[in-house]
Enzyme design. Structure first.
Site, PDB file in Angstrom:
ATOM      1  N   THR A 113      -2.581  -8.173   7.494  1.00  0.00           N
ATOM      2  CA  THR A 113      -1.416  -7.228   8.011  1.00  0.00           C
ATOM      3  C   THR A 113      -2.068  -5.902   8.234  1.00  0.00           C
ATOM      4  OG1 THR A 113       0.038  -8.286   6.472  1.00  0.00           O
ATOM      5  CG2 THR A 113       0.834  -6.017   7.793  1.00  0.00           C
ATOM      6  N   TYR A 120      10.407 -15.202   9.583  1.00  0.00           N
ATOM      7  CA  TYR A 120      11.216 -15.528  10.760  1.00  0.00           C
ATOM      8  C   TYR A 120      11.963 -16.971  10.380  1.00  0.00           C
ATOM      9  CZ  TYR A 120      14.009 -15.600  15.132  1.00  0.00           C
ATOM     10  OH  TYR A 120      14.829 -15.670  16.146  1.00  0.00           O
ATOM     11  N   TYR A 175       0.036 -15.195  -0.454  1.00  0.00           N
ATOM     12  CA  TYR A 175       0.442 -13.855  -0.244  1.00  0.00           C
ATOM     13  C   TYR A 175       1.888 -13.697  -0.294  1.00  0.00           C
ATOM     14  CZ  TYR A 175       0.400  -9.437   2.247  1.00  0.00           C
ATOM     15  OH  TYR A 175       0.628  -8.024   2.322  1.00  0.00           O
ATOM     16  N   ARG A 234       8.218  -7.903   3.876  1.00  0.00           N
ATOM     17  CA  ARG A 234       7.860  -8.012   5.271  1.00  0.00           C
ATOM     18  C   ARG A 234       8.503  -9.436   5.736  1.00  0.00           C
ATOM     19  NH1 ARG A 234       4.188  -4.904   7.952  1.00  0.00           N
ATOM     20  NH2 ARG A 234       3.000  -3.324   6.405  1.00  0.00           N
ATOM     21  N   LYS A 262      -1.490 -13.144  -4.234  1.00  0.00           N
ATOM     22  CA  LYS A 262      -1.599 -11.604  -3.925  1.00  0.00           C
ATOM     23  C   LYS A 262      -0.139 -11.145  -4.234  1.00  0.00           C
ATOM     24  CE  LYS A 262      -2.104  -7.943  -0.408  1.00  0.00           C
ATOM     25  NZ  LYS A 262      -2.441  -7.764   1.114  1.00  0.00           N
ATOM     26  N   ILE A 264      -5.791  -6.361  -3.707  1.00  0.00           N
ATOM     27  CA  ILE A 264      -6.359  -6.331  -2.387  1.00  0.00           C
ATOM     28  C   ILE A 264      -5.831  -5.249  -1.914  1.00  0.00           C
ATOM     29  CG2 ILE A 264      -5.920  -7.478  -0.133  1.00  0.00           C
ATOM     30  CD1 ILE A 264      -6.061 -10.028  -1.471  1.00  0.00           C
TER      31      ILE A 264
END
Length: 294
Positions: free
Chosen positions: A46, A109, A135, A140, A163, A206
């Protein structure tokens, strides 16, 4: 331990000059990170603005980083998408280009359910056959990997880390209880919570801010491993992080990478640069941090 890395990995920014990837600046940045004790480099995530990079740009960036790193630290490629077959293709290509591991975000989405997550990540892992960092960033993607799902996935030989960007320590504790932490790493995805994350047994982070303070951020982790109290040492970093939170990532941190000479201050739409007043305030905060005044 068999963790892919411990301590600080950097979510690498992509430097732009005149809206083109600046490969000279990228080289300077990677060399700076290696010289300052970074433990892993995460490419095309990202923070790298990966949604606006072309496939060719992603491959060229990964190829260059792998060449520059030359085995000194793991290079982890962000190859996760909301399309399983596309993720498999990108993951296999990353392996061909020399990536040491992969980072896979949850589908977004067209989000799935927990059974779908298991199938999605398992198919990618088995096809790519590289170490994989899951992740989880529900802020998000609007979905989370349940602790039970992390446990199931951790039994796959290629899925070796999480993560965790939930900033939810109840979640962290449940995951920690369910996985073999000698062989499955718990990595923070939030720079501002690393003190508590390490105190609770997390294995690393991270990091975004490590793009500009890699050595200092790794020093915090190393101090914790020596049994030291790290809260006081983290306070100046915490103030810098507060200044860097002025806008969504990576808009602010690219002010700082540009200040250090790693490309111009450019982001790609739909991201837009900070207004000049806010940019100057962030640069001033970084200068104060460097001077020891925060």
């Amino acid at each position: 331990m068999t963790h892919i890395f411990n301590g600080v990995g950097v979510a690498l920014t992509t430097p732009f000059t005149n809206d083109e990837v600046d490969y000279d600046a990228l080289e300077q940045h990677v060399n700076y990170l290696l010289e300052n004790n970074i433990q892993s480099i995460i490419v095309n995530g990202t923070t790298a603005e990966s949604p606006t990079l072309t496939t060719e740009e992603k491959e060229n960036v990964l190829r260059q980083v792998v060449s520059l790193v030359d085995g000194k630290v793991p290079v982890i490629a962000g190859t996760g998408t909301n399309n399983t077959q596309q993720s498999i293709a990108a993951s296999k290509r990353a392996k061909e280009l020399g990536a040491d591991g992969l980072m896979l975000i949850t589908p977004y989405y067209n989000k799935t359910n927990q059974r779908g997550l298991v199938e999605h990540f398992t198919q990618i892992a088995n096809a790519a056959q590289l170490p994989i960092v899951l992740y989880n960033v529900p802020s998000r993607t609007n979905m989370s990997i349940d602790p039970e799902t992390v446990e199931k996935l951790s039994h796959n030989e290629y899925i070796v880390a999480l993560k965790d960007a939930t900033n939810d320590f109840d979640y962290f504790e449940e995951v920690k209880e369910r996985v073999d932490t000698d062989n499955f790493a718990l990595l923070s995805g939030n720079d501002d919570n690393v003190v508590e994350f390490y105190n609770r047994g997390g294995h690393g982070v991270i990091s975004v801010i490590a793009n500009v303070i890699p050595g200092e951020f790794q020093d915090i982790y190393d101090a914790k491993q020596r049994g030291e109290d790290i809260e006081e040492a983290f306070k100046p970093i915490s103030k810098l992080l507060e200044a860097n939170s002025v806008d969504v990532n990576p808009i602010p941190v690219k002010v700082l990478t540009a200040y250090k000479g790693f490309g111009q201050y450019e982001v790609r739409l739909p991201l837009v640069p900070l207004p000049e007043k806010e940019r100057q305030a962030l640069e001033a905060a970084y200068k104060s941090y460097q001077a020891g005044d925060l």
